[in-house]
Design a protein around this motif. Structure first.
Motif, PDB file in Angstrom:
ATOM      1  N   ASP A  58       7.068  -8.766   3.367  1.00 15.53           N
ATOM      2  CA  ASP A  58       7.607  -9.930   2.664  1.00 15.53           C
ATOM      3  C   ASP A  58       6.543 -10.680   1.869  1.00 15.53           C
ATOM      4  O   ASP A  58       6.873 -11.666   1.191  1.00 15.53           O
ATOM      5  CB  ASP A  58       8.257 -10.896   3.662  1.00 15.53           C
ATOM      6  CG  ASP A  58       9.540 -10.330   4.258  1.00 15.53           C
ATOM      7  OD1 ASP A  58      10.092  -9.389   3.672  1.00 15.53           O
ATOM      8  OD2 ASP A  58       9.974 -10.836   5.310  1.00 15.53           O
ATOM      9  N   TYR A  59       5.291 -10.240   1.919  1.00 15.33           N
ATOM     10  CA  TYR A  59       4.215 -10.971   1.249  1.00 15.33           C
ATOM     11  C   TYR A  59       3.506 -10.071   0.233  1.00 15.33           C
ATOM     12  O   TYR A  59       3.323  -8.873   0.460  1.00 15.33           O
ATOM     13  CB  TYR A  59       3.218 -11.503   2.287  1.00 15.33           C
ATOM     14  CG  TYR A  59       3.869 -12.529   3.185  1.00 15.33           C
ATOM     15  CD1 TYR A  59       3.874 -13.877   2.843  1.00 15.33           C
ATOM     16  CD2 TYR A  59       4.531 -12.137   4.346  1.00 15.33           C
ATOM     17  CE1 TYR A  59       4.508 -14.813   3.647  1.00 15.33           C
ATOM     18  CE2 TYR A  59       5.170 -13.071   5.158  1.00 15.33           C
ATOM     19  CZ  TYR A  59       5.152 -14.405   4.791  1.00 15.33           C
ATOM     20  OH  TYR A  59       5.801 -15.321   5.585  1.00 15.33           O
ATOM     21  N   ALA A  60       3.109 -10.689  -0.863  1.00 12.98           N
ATOM     22  CA  ALA A  60       2.532  -9.939  -1.978  1.00 12.98           C
ATOM     23  C   ALA A  60       1.160  -9.370  -1.647  1.00 12.98           C
ATOM     24  O   ALA A  60       0.810  -8.280  -2.092  1.00 12.98           O
ATOM     25  CB  ALA A  60       2.447 -10.828  -3.216  1.00 12.98           C
ATOM     26  N   ASP A  61       0.364 -10.133  -0.890  1.00 12.58           N
ATOM     27  CA  ASP A  61      -0.984  -9.677  -0.578  1.00 12.58           C
ATOM     28  C   ASP A  61      -1.491 -10.372   0.678  1.00 12.58           C
ATOM     29  O   ASP A  61      -0.811 -11.224   1.261  1.00 12.58           O
ATOM     30  CB  ASP A  61      -1.935  -9.938  -1.755  1.00 12.58           C
ATOM     31  CG  ASP A  61      -1.914 -11.381  -2.230  1.00 12.58           C
ATOM     32  OD1 ASP A  61      -1.845 -12.297  -1.373  1.00 12.58           O
ATOM     33  OD2 ASP A  61      -1.953 -11.616  -3.445  1.00 12.58           O
ATOM     34  N   ARG A  62      -2.710 -10.012   1.083  1.00 14.55           N
ATOM     35  CA  ARG A  62      -3.274 -10.530   2.325  1.00 14.55           C
ATOM     36  C   ARG A  62      -3.509 -12.035   2.272  1.00 14.55           C
ATOM     37  O   ARG A  62      -3.379 -12.718   3.291  1.00 14.55           O
ATOM     38  CB  ARG A  62      -4.579  -9.807   2.650  1.00 14.55           C
ATOM     39  CG  ARG A  62      -5.633  -9.877   1.571  1.00 14.55           C
ATOM     40  CD  ARG A  62      -6.822  -8.951   1.865  1.00 14.55           C
ATOM     41  NE  ARG A  62      -7.773  -8.887   0.767  1.00 14.55           N
ATOM     42  CZ  ARG A  62      -8.782  -9.710   0.598  1.00 14.55           C
ATOM     43  NH1 ARG A  62      -8.977 -10.691   1.463  1.00 14.55           N
ATOM     44  NH2 ARG A  62      -9.604  -9.586  -0.416  1.00 14.55           N
ATOM     45  N   LYS A  63      -3.831 -12.577   1.099  1.00 17.03           N
ATOM     46  CA  LYS A  63      -4.063 -14.014   0.986  1.00 17.03           C
ATOM     47  C   LYS A  63      -2.782 -14.800   1.207  1.00 17.03           C
ATOM     48  O   LYS A  63      -2.777 -15.825   1.895  1.00 17.03           O
ATOM     49  CB  LYS A  63      -4.660 -14.343  -0.379  1.00 17.03           C
ATOM     50  CG  LYS A  63      -6.083 -13.840  -0.558  1.00 17.03           C
ATOM     51  CD  LYS A  63      -6.668 -14.274  -1.898  1.00 17.03           C
ATOM     52  CE  LYS A  63      -8.099 -13.793  -2.051  1.00 17.03           C
ATOM     53  NZ  LYS A  63      -8.687 -14.196  -3.354  1.00 17.03           N
ATOM     54  N   ALA A  64      -1.684 -14.314   0.653  1.00 23.17           N
ATOM     55  CA  ALA A  64      -0.395 -14.988   0.845  1.00 23.17           C
ATOM     56  C   ALA A  64       0.036 -14.915   2.307  1.00 23.17           C
ATOM     57  O   ALA A  64       0.549 -15.889   2.873  1.00 23.17           O
ATOM     58  CB  ALA A  64       0.669 -14.352  -0.052  1.00 23.17           C
ATOM     59  N   ASP A  77       5.185  -1.535   5.449  1.00 26.52           N
ATOM     60  CA  ASP A  77       6.650  -1.578   5.424  1.00 26.52           C
ATOM     61  C   ASP A  77       7.284  -1.780   6.789  1.00 26.52           C
ATOM     62  O   ASP A  77       8.495  -2.002   6.873  1.00 26.52           O
ATOM     63  CB  ASP A  77       7.194  -0.296   4.786  1.00 26.52           C
ATOM     64  CG  ASP A  77       6.829  -0.179   3.315  1.00 26.52           C
ATOM     65  OD1 ASP A  77       6.642  -1.228   2.673  1.00 26.52           O
ATOM     66  OD2 ASP A  77       6.706   0.961   2.823  1.00 26.52           O
ATOM     67  N   SER A  78       6.487  -1.710   7.855  1.00 22.06           N
ATOM     68  CA  SER A  78       7.106  -1.772   9.186  1.00 22.06           C
ATOM     69  C   SER A  78       6.492  -2.811  10.123  1.00 22.06           C
ATOM     70  O   SER A  78       7.144  -3.233  11.085  1.00 22.06           O
ATOM     71  CB  SER A  78       7.022  -0.396   9.860  1.00 22.06           C
ATOM     72  OG  SER A  78       5.664   0.020   9.978  1.00 22.06           O
ATOM     73  N   LEU A  79       5.271  -3.240   9.851  1.00 24.40           N
ATOM     74  CA  LEU A  79       4.582  -4.100  10.811  1.00 24.40           C
ATOM     75  C   LEU A  79       5.072  -5.544  10.764  1.00 24.40           C
ATOM     76  O   LEU A  79       5.285  -6.104   9.683  1.00 24.40           O
ATOM     77  CB  LEU A  79       3.073  -4.074  10.540  1.00 24.40           C
ATOM     78  CG  LEU A  79       2.217  -4.792  11.597  1.00 24.40           C
ATOM     79  CD1 LEU A  79       2.177  -3.991  12.893  1.00 24.40           C
ATOM     80  CD2 LEU A  79       0.806  -5.016  11.076  1.00 24.40           C
ATOM     81  N   PHE A 100      -3.495  -4.426   7.285  1.00 21.33           N
ATOM     82  CA  PHE A 100      -2.039  -4.427   7.453  1.00 21.33           C
ATOM     83  C   PHE A 100      -1.292  -4.082   6.173  1.00 21.33           C
ATOM     84  O   PHE A 100      -0.084  -3.839   6.208  1.00 21.33           O
ATOM     85  CB  PHE A 100      -1.566  -5.785   7.982  1.00 21.33           C
ATOM     86  CG  PHE A 100      -2.128  -6.121   9.328  1.00 21.33           C
ATOM     87  CD1 PHE A 100      -2.272  -5.137  10.296  1.00 21.33           C
ATOM     88  CD2 PHE A 100      -2.516  -7.406   9.646  1.00 21.33           C
ATOM     89  CE1 PHE A 100      -2.791  -5.427  11.549  1.00 21.33           C
ATOM     90  CE2 PHE A 100      -3.040  -7.713  10.889  1.00 21.33           C
ATOM     91  CZ  PHE A 100      -3.178  -6.724  11.843  1.00 21.33           C
ATOM     92  N   PHE A 101      -2.006  -4.083   5.041  1.00 25.13           N
ATOM     93  CA  PHE A 101      -1.371  -3.708   3.777  1.00 25.13           C
ATOM     94  C   PHE A 101      -1.591  -2.241   3.450  1.00 25.13           C
ATOM     95  O   PHE A 101      -1.209  -1.766   2.382  1.00 25.13           O
ATOM     96  CB  PHE A 101      -1.862  -4.617   2.645  1.00 25.13           C
ATOM     97  CG  PHE A 101      -1.223  -5.975   2.678  1.00 25.13           C
ATOM     98  CD1 PHE A 101      -0.074  -6.246   1.960  1.00 25.13           C
ATOM     99  CD2 PHE A 101      -1.745  -6.975   3.490  1.00 25.13           C
ATOM    100  CE1 PHE A 101       0.543  -7.489   2.029  1.00 25.13           C
ATOM    101  CE2 PHE A 101      -1.132  -8.226   3.566  1.00 25.13           C
ATOM    102  CZ  PHE A 101       0.022  -8.489   2.831  1.00 25.13           C
ATOM    103  N   ASP A 102      -2.188  -1.525   4.382  1.00 30.61           N
ATOM    104  CA  ASP A 102      -2.263  -0.079   4.272  1.00 30.61           C
ATOM    105  C   ASP A 102      -0.839   0.488   4.348  1.00 30.61           C
ATOM    106  O   ASP A 102       0.013  -0.048   5.072  1.00 30.61           O
ATOM    107  CB  ASP A 102      -3.119   0.481   5.405  1.00 30.61           C
ATOM    108  CG  ASP A 102      -3.321   1.980   5.302  1.00 30.61           C
ATOM    109  OD1 ASP A 102      -2.456   2.729   5.788  1.00 30.61           O
ATOM    110  OD2 ASP A 102      -4.352   2.383   4.748  1.00 30.61           O
ATOM    111  N   PRO A 103      -0.534   1.565   3.619  1.00 36.25           N
ATOM    112  CA  PRO A 103       0.820   2.147   3.669  1.00 36.25           C
ATOM    113  C   PRO A 103       1.304   2.479   5.082  1.00 36.25           C
ATOM    114  O   PRO A 103       2.512   2.512   5.333  1.00 36.25           O
ATOM    115  CB  PRO A 103       0.673   3.417   2.824  1.00 36.25           C
ATOM    116  CG  PRO A 103      -0.431   3.104   1.869  1.00 36.25           C
ATOM    117  CD  PRO A 103      -1.394   2.243   2.625  1.00 36.25           C
TER     118      PRO A 103
END
Length: 277
Positions: free
Chosen positions: A250-256, A192-194, A185-188
């Protein structure tokens, strides 16, 4: 996949004479519902697939019909709280039982994301494929292919359902969410939209019965658990609680992101008063 276990198993799965009568009264109409509608789904899919490919404008309504009426036949009360998210996106929920499949499909059209091994399981794999389950290999080397698969399914307006705990429990707790599931989900293409909607599935056993009645974990076999569920009288209820969706951006990374969604889902269980922890 690591299986969650408990040293103490519920004592509520013993079936008496009256229980076997209930099983016979429930299993026949349940089988007619599931397999009759599965045959109908496959027939409709013969027309739907050439016209829409992975788009499924008709068959999910058959799946919803089955899931809603399965609870009526079994006798388990069902209700949904909150508003299911509109539009494409992802959904995450706690995982307690095979009953989750019915509970989460009953209120909203969703598509489960499952490990690739399930596709080869006898019976279950066939049903999963027929209802549009997305199969993924949990290997980082396959991440680009997973992103492409998610992108294609989301482009059809699909909501993809994940169980981030990676195993089922007794329904009285939420295990830590595995952050690796959120890497895609952090793929470009998505970041920004998901949006992702956390959902808490709450099982309440009938008064005087082991509160873990509907949980399915460890070495429990599907057949005996199904029979024990059909034999139960009176039945309890399942509540599907939809929380506010969150934006991946809204989140910095997958762990957050994983930690925030886990807190929300666990909070729903605690607010319902059924959590042990």
């Amino acid at each position: 996949m690591t299986t969650w276990r408990s040293e103490e198993l519920p004592d509520s799965h013993r079936i008496g004479g009256a229980g076997w009568v209930l099983i016979m009264l429930r299993v026949v109409p349940l089988a007619i519902l599931v397999f009759g509608c599965l045959a109908l789904l496959l027939l409709v899919r013969l027309v739907e697939r050439p016209l829409f490919g992975q788009g499924r404008p008709w068959t999910p309504f058959i799946t919803q019909f089955v899931c809603r009426n399965a609870f009526r036949i079994i006798g388990i009360g069902y209700r949904a709280e909150g508003a299911p998210m509109r539009g494409p996106g992802a959904v995450v929920a706690n995982h307690s039982s095979w009953l989750d499949i019915f509970a989460l499909n009953a209120a909203k059209r969703i598509y489960f994301v499952s490990k690739s091994e399930v596709a080869g399981w006898p019976g279950i794999g066939w049903l999963a494929r027929a209802t549009g389950t997305v199969f993924i290999a949990r290997d980082r080397r396959d991440a680009p292919a997973q992103v492409d698969t998610f992108k294609m399914r989301l482009s059809h307006g699909h909501k993809l359902l994940f169980f981030p705990e990676g195993t089922s429990t007794d329904g009285r707790r939420v295990l830590p969410f595995k952050p690796t599931l959120f890497a895609a989900f952090f793929d470009p293409a998505f970041r920004d939209s998901l949006r992702i909607q956390p959902v808490t599935v709450i099982y309440r056993a009938p008064e005087g019965v082991d509160p873990r009645l509907y949980g399915w974990w460890g070495d429990m076999e599907f057949g005996p658990h199904l029979l024990a569920t059909l034999a139960q009288r009176p039945q309890g209820e399942v509540v599907v609680r939809y929380h506010a969706p969150v934006a991946v951006a809204d989140y910095a990374d997958r762990k957050a992101l994983a930690a925030a969604l886990e807190r929300t889902v666990r909070g729903g269980l605690e607010e319902a008063g059924v959590s042990e922890l």
